[in-house]
Design a protein around this motif. Structure first.
Motif, PDB file in Angstrom:
ATOM      1  N   VAL A 615       0.849  -1.195   0.000  1.00  0.00           N
ATOM      2  CA  VAL A 615       0.000   0.000   0.000  1.00  0.00           C
ATOM      3  C   VAL A 615       0.883   1.242   0.000  1.00  0.00           C
ATOM      4  N   VAL A 616       0.702   2.081  -0.995  1.00  0.00           N
ATOM      5  CA  VAL A 616       1.546   3.267  -1.169  1.00  0.00           C
ATOM      6  C   VAL A 616       1.289   4.261  -0.039  1.00  0.00           C
ATOM      7  N   GLY A 617       2.369   4.769   0.538  1.00  0.00           N
ATOM      8  CA  GLY A 617       2.264   5.800   1.568  1.00  0.00           C
ATOM      9  C   GLY A 617       1.781   5.308   2.912  1.00  0.00           C
ATOM     10  N   PHE A 618       1.700   3.997   3.117  1.00  0.00           N
ATOM     11  CA  PHE A 618       1.203   3.481   4.391  1.00  0.00           C
ATOM     12  C   PHE A 618       2.158   3.817   5.525  1.00  0.00           C
ATOM     13  N   GLU A 619       1.569   4.349   6.596  1.00  0.00           N
ATOM     14  CA  GLU A 619       2.347   4.694   7.791  1.00  0.00           C
ATOM     15  C   GLU A 619       1.500   4.363   9.013  1.00  0.00           C
ATOM     16  N   PRO A 620       1.809   3.296   9.726  1.00  0.00           N
ATOM     17  CA  PRO A 620       0.966   2.902  10.859  1.00  0.00           C
ATOM     18  C   PRO A 620       1.083   3.892  12.008  1.00  0.00           C
ATOM     19  N   PRO A 621      -0.001   4.061  12.774  1.00  0.00           N
ATOM     20  CA  PRO A 621       0.070   4.934  13.944  1.00  0.00           C
ATOM     21  C   PRO A 621       0.845   4.270  15.071  1.00  0.00           C
ATOM     22  N   SER A 622       1.354   5.073  15.979  1.00  0.00           N
ATOM     23  CA  SER A 622       2.130   4.558  17.118  1.00  0.00           C
ATOM     24  C   SER A 622       1.205   4.318  18.306  1.00  0.00           C
ATOM     25  N   SER A 623       1.200   3.102  18.821  1.00  0.00           N
ATOM     26  CA  SER A 623       0.335   2.776  19.957  1.00  0.00           C
ATOM     27  C   SER A 623       0.911   3.348  21.248  1.00  0.00           C
ATOM     28  N   VAL A 624       0.024   3.850  22.115  1.00  0.00           N
ATOM     29  CA  VAL A 624       0.481   4.443  23.376  1.00  0.00           C
ATOM     30  C   VAL A 624       0.524   3.428  24.498  1.00  0.00           C
ATOM     31  N   ARG A 625       0.005   2.220  24.254  1.00  0.00           N
ATOM     32  CA  ARG A 625      -0.078   1.249  25.342  1.00  0.00           C
ATOM     33  C   ARG A 625       0.238  -0.150  24.843  1.00  0.00           C
TER      34      ARG A 625
END
Length: 744
Positions: A615-625
């Protein structure tokens, strides 16, 4: 604790007093005597205002006060869901509404930028009882301590994230983070795009933004209303309590399939049909199809119309000239039809006049203007003539036009036509709704008959009012006869006919429309909303965007979504592709990069799915927990039995569990899951629900079991894997997708 409990108890006492005042005002208003327009209007307005206050007071009942700001200069403010003032002459604020500017430090202040704060306190309550305090020291030079200092600045946030789900989204008014606050309070003019991966709080931020805008721009938005568009009914049910909990009820929530009044989409399209129907080119296709409905007789085969004075001939030339004249008006189809009809009637009248009044010796026509006008009146009321006009230029409704078109689609390739073709009278789908809206624009609404009926009703009301005034005048003649004789200048007693005429009297008896702006907007296709919020915006088709842009001419919108989660085959996906046709590059972009819902262990597994698909440009979010619990996968021989066993083992004592499975498997799975229904919209308040990947969008559960992931598309699988807040399990009979094989 004792000090805050005293304050909270006093605050609720004030809330109870305000609620009692509002209830008394409602009862007093309802008890008012008087059936005149003014009396009814005043009564209805008072009831509406006080009922709105009661709704706000009820919304503030839970978690009424949740924070306290102590400034270095000695100022001290409590923060709550709604603003409440003391009963003193100055109306001193008792608790500050979270949306007020003075409350911003509660969400934005840091040790590096304290914004004048000495201490920020989070107040946790259960009902009306204070159960915990969490203090953050922002002025490190202040050595005063209370014993409630939080060991972790995110302690309140993490407690909220770890709490069990209830099947309904909760507001985050106590735990709004700085990046979220900036989006919530962003200027409301123009288009704001909020992008974020799973669990970043896009939806709840958008809802809090709606509440903030209604607070900051009440006068404007209360009149025009705010529209919130969500992907499906289950999602709308899930978020339905957030805005009322924030004291806001003047918002219309709708799915894309509910945006054409009078139509609710219940059908389902194939992916190919949805893709074709969603293309922007469909606007031109429908316009061409409508021109095809403006027909002409075949050359050499005119329409023969029976008439008392002989047959009338409506040939190609007459119809062509009438059609060109109507098209030259550049009006919608139904509004241009009278021009076409008048031209046809005039041509047929001239034809009949020539036949009847023709002088065989070449002299002028024997008929005079009055005779010709009389012939025209006869033709104008002829049912046969109107039937011929209807055949060539029919009066169409959007539903009839689109239904006819889908039965015989034209101006499409053979492949595309086959994809969208259906039998007449089929159930409307979500992809049909933008076509209906486009058709309504092309057709226009001929409300001449409605206006005629309204005028006739008005005239009847005026005539009745005049009769009432005549009775009043007659009564004056007898009742005040002696007075008039002694007072030749007129009686000092004024009656109705002395101060009002029949037209004004009739106007005063008209019923006022007391529906809220949201209720009126739901019934009016042409309503212009003050602001529109679209969730899962990347899923909407180009045709759906044409519909939404019509609903908001000011282009005041908040669009939230994640292109990596685009699943609908007709979805536009790219923000630039969505917005360029309407606002060019005049839009703002914000990204939420922190995942508050999905634990790191689950997010790590889910992120491999779009990565493996490229998937182009995919950037997963960072989990806080992190929970310390890894997702698991299990291959089973009997799928339904294996799912039932896993549900029994994983169902939490509190919270919610979701079984996410392809729709084709629901019947078999439901047979093994006691009390879990298959089909329809799920009841998210049940301990266990069975849903498909599309229904899972925007939802969250404590535990999620994903069934047969090899049958999912990339986006659907990514969505399904990121719905859990605690535990994730996978059950399968077919081999796992490559991105998940490491779990087996």
């Amino acid at each position: 604790m004792r000090e805050e409990q005293q304050f909270v108890s006093g605050l609720y006492a004030r809330l109870d007093a305000l609620r009692e005042e509002a209830e008394s005002a409602v009862q007093a208003s309802l008890a008012q005597v008087g059936n005149g327009l003014q009396a009814r209007l005043e009564r209805d307005v008072m009831v509406a205002e006080q009922s709105g206050l009661l709704a706000a007071f009820d919304a503030g009942e839970n978690g009424l006060c949740f924070g306290r700001l102590e400034f270095g200069d000695g100022r001290d403010h409590h923060i709550g869901r709604i603003g409440i003032r003391r009963a003193d002459a100055e109306r001193t604020p008792l608790v500050i509404d979270w949306r007020a500017e003075v409350a911003r430090p509660f969400y934005l202040a840091t040790g590096h930028t304290p914004m004048g704060l000495r201490r920020r306190r989070h107040i946790t309550t259960e009902g009306r009882r204070v159960t915990a305090l969490h203090d953050e020291i922002l002025d490190l030079t202040d050595t005063t301590r209370t014993g409630h200092e939080a060991a972790d600045a995110d302690e309140v946030l993490l407690a909220a994230l770890d709490s069990a789900r209830t099947g309904r989204m909760h507001d985050i008014v106590q735990t709004i983070q700085a990046e979220q606050d900036r989006i919530i309070r962003a200027p409301h003019r123009g288009v704001l795009v909020v992008e974020g991966g799973p669990g970043t709080g896009k939806t709840v931020v958008a809802l809090h933004r709606a509440a903030y805008l209604l607070y900051a721009h009440r006068e404007l938005l209360a009149k025009r209303a705010v529209l919130v568009v969500g992907p499906n009914p289950a999602f709308l049910g899930y978020i339905s309590e957030v805005l009322p909990a924030l004291g806001e009820t003047g918002v219309l929530l709708a799915t894309p399939g509910e945006l054409f009044p009078g139509v609710t989409a219940t059908g389902t399209d194939t992916p190919a049909a949805a893709r074709v129907k969603g293309r922007a080119e469909m606007a031109d296709v429908l316009a061409l199809a409508l021109r095809d409905r403006q027909e002409l007789p075949e050359p050499g085969a005119p329409l023969i119309i029976e008439h008392d004075d002989g047959e009338l001939v409506l040939d190609w030339t007459i119809a062509y000239e009438a059609r060109e004249a109507a098209r030259a008006m550049e009006l919608p189809h139904n509004l241009a039809r009278p021009t076409f009809a008048f031209r046809i009637i005039d041509a047929l009248t001239a034809q009949l006049a020539e036949r009847i009044g023709h002088d065989p010796y070449g002299g002028p026509n024997f008929l005079g203007p009055d005779d010709i006008a009389q012939l025209g009146k006869g033709i104008a009321v002829s049912p046969e003539v109107h039937a011929a006009i209807e055949e060539l230029w029919p009066t169409l409704t959007p539903q009839r036009f689109v239904d006819d078109y889908l039965a015989e689609p034209v101006h499409l390739s053979d492949e595309d036509a086959a994809a969208v073709r259906r039998a007449p009278g089929g159930a409307w789908t979500a992809a049909d709704v933008p076509l209906l809206d486009e058709a309504a624009e092309l057709l226009g609404k001929d409300d001449s008959a409605e206006r005629a009926r309204a005028e006739a009703e008005r005239q009847r009301a005026v005539a009745y009012a005049q009769g009432v005034l005549d009775v009043s005048y007659a009564s004056r003649t007898y009742e005040f006869e002696d007075k008039e004789e002694s007072d030749p200048d007129g009686s000092e007693v004024l009656l109705a006919h002395d101060i009002i005429d029949a037209e004004r009297m009739a106007e005063r008896q008209e019923e006022a429309d007391h529906r809220s702006a949201a209720e009126r907007a739901a019934a009016d296709r042409t309503w212009a909303f003050g602001h529109i919020i679209v969730d899962e915006a990347q899923e909407l088709s180009a045709m759906a965007w044409r519909l939404l842009m019509r609903r908001c001419p000011t282009r005041s919108m908040t669009l939230v979504g994640d292109p990596a989660q685009t699943a609908e085959s007709g979805g536009v996906g790219s923000w630039r592709d969505i917005l360029s046709p309407y606002v060019a590059d005049r839009w703002e972009y914000a990204r939420l990069g922190v995942n508050y819902r999905t634990p790191a262990e689950i997010m790590e597994v889910a992120a491999e799915v779009p990565r493996a698909a490229g998937v182009v440009g995919f950037e997963p979010p960072s989990s806080v927990r992190s929970t310390g619990v890894r997702p698991w996968a299990r291959c089973v021989g009997d799928l339904a039995a294996g799912v039932a066993e896993a549900v029994a083992a994983e169902t939490p004592s509190v919270g919610r569990l979701a079984v996410v499975a392809p729709r084709a498997l629901h019947e078999a799975l439901a047979g093994k899951l006691d009390g879990v229904p298959a089909g329809g919209e799920p009841d998210l308040t049940r301990p266990v629900v069975l849903i498909d990947p599309r229904q899972a969008k925007g939802l969250e559960f404590d535990t999620v079991l994903v069934v047969e992931p090899a049958l999912y598309g990339t986006s659907d699988l990514y969505v399904a894997l990121t719905r859990a807040t605690q535990h994730l399990g996978i059950l399968h009979t077919t081999p796992l997708p490559p991105s998940l094989t490491h779990l087996s």
